[in-house]
Design an enzyme around this catalytic site. Structure first.
Site, PDB file in Angstrom:
ATOM      1  N   ASP A   8       1.207  -1.312  -0.092  1.00  0.00           N
ATOM      2  CA  ASP A   8       0.393  -0.237  -0.059  1.00  0.00           C
ATOM      3  C   ASP A   8       1.097   1.054  -0.364  1.00  0.00           C
ATOM      4  OD1 ASP A   8      -2.369   1.902   0.237  1.00  0.00           O
ATOM      5  OD2 ASP A   8      -2.128   1.798   2.275  1.00  0.00           O
ATOM      6  N   GLU A  69      -1.440  -1.428  -4.904  1.00  0.00           N
ATOM      7  CA  GLU A  69      -2.624  -0.377  -4.667  1.00  0.00           C
ATOM      8  C   GLU A  69      -2.431   0.247  -6.048  1.00  0.00           C
ATOM      9  OE1 GLU A  69      -5.087   1.422  -2.398  1.00  0.00           O
ATOM     10  OE2 GLU A  69      -5.148   0.025  -1.484  1.00  0.00           O
ATOM     11  N   ASP A 141      -1.984   0.940   7.101  1.00  0.00           N
ATOM     12  CA  ASP A 141      -1.333   0.542   5.601  1.00  0.00           C
ATOM     13  C   ASP A 141      -1.345  -0.686   6.176  1.00  0.00           C
ATOM     14  OD1 ASP A 141      -0.081   0.440   8.223  1.00  0.00           O
ATOM     15  OD2 ASP A 141       1.275   2.680   7.212  1.00  0.00           O
TER      16      ASP A 141
END
Length: 174
Positions: A8, A69, A141
């Site tokens: 992420d 992501e 996160d």
């Protein structure tokens, strides 16, 4: 056994999540942590820290595949640009080690885990905890990184069943 690293990306904190997938398709938590980039000097030094920190993590945990992501347009163009640069540094750390990178939008991850693309972060955190049998509250996160890894595991399993590559399994006709 396949090991998947989920990332992420962030310009201040980058979430890291690692899972193993056994031959039966079951996920097992291996590791999660934030890579803290604040306090590393100017922005270029933070990118350097991200590049080297991810490289060390890859060398330690030896993932087979990586899922990251995609960037979304947030509140400001400047923030989105920094996020894109951090994401680029993360991708460089991965491809420098000849690992495949699979990209998923946040809405795709939410859809895969919660069943709706508009799910909130708490719902994603909750589902990650249930799916990996984790106790306690996950940091956002880390939860997002594990979520993108789980999403890739699901897409990968579907692709194997269909006899196609992961990109074909996830793509939608428009």
């Amino acid at each position: 056994m396949t090991r998947i690293l989920g990332i992420d990306p962030g310009s201040q904190r980058t979430g890291i999540g690692i899972i193993d997938i056994d031959e039966g398709g079951r996920s097992r938590h291996v590791h999660h942590a934030p890579l803290i980039l604040l306090g590393e000097g100017d922005f270029s030094q933070r990118l350097k820290r991200l590049l080297h920190g991810l490289g060390e993590l890859i060398e330690t945990y030896r993932p087979d595949e990586v899922a990251i992501e995609k960037v979304f347009m947030g509140k400001s163009a400047a923030s989105a640009l920094k996020l894109g640069q951090a994401r680029g540094a993360a991708i460089c750390a991965v491809v420098m080690r000849d690992l495949p990178v699979h990209e998923y939008a946040a809405t795709e991850v939410k859809l895969a885990l919660v069943g709706k693309g508009g799910a909130d972060k708490l719902q994603v955190q909750h589902m990650v905890g249930i799916m990996l049998n984790l106790k306690g509250k996950l940091q956002p996160d880390a939860a997002d990184a594990l979520a993108v890894a789980i999403t890739h595991a699901h897409v990968r399993a579907t692709a194997q069943c269909l006899g196609v590559n992961t990109q074909q399994a996830w793509s939608r006709k428009k």
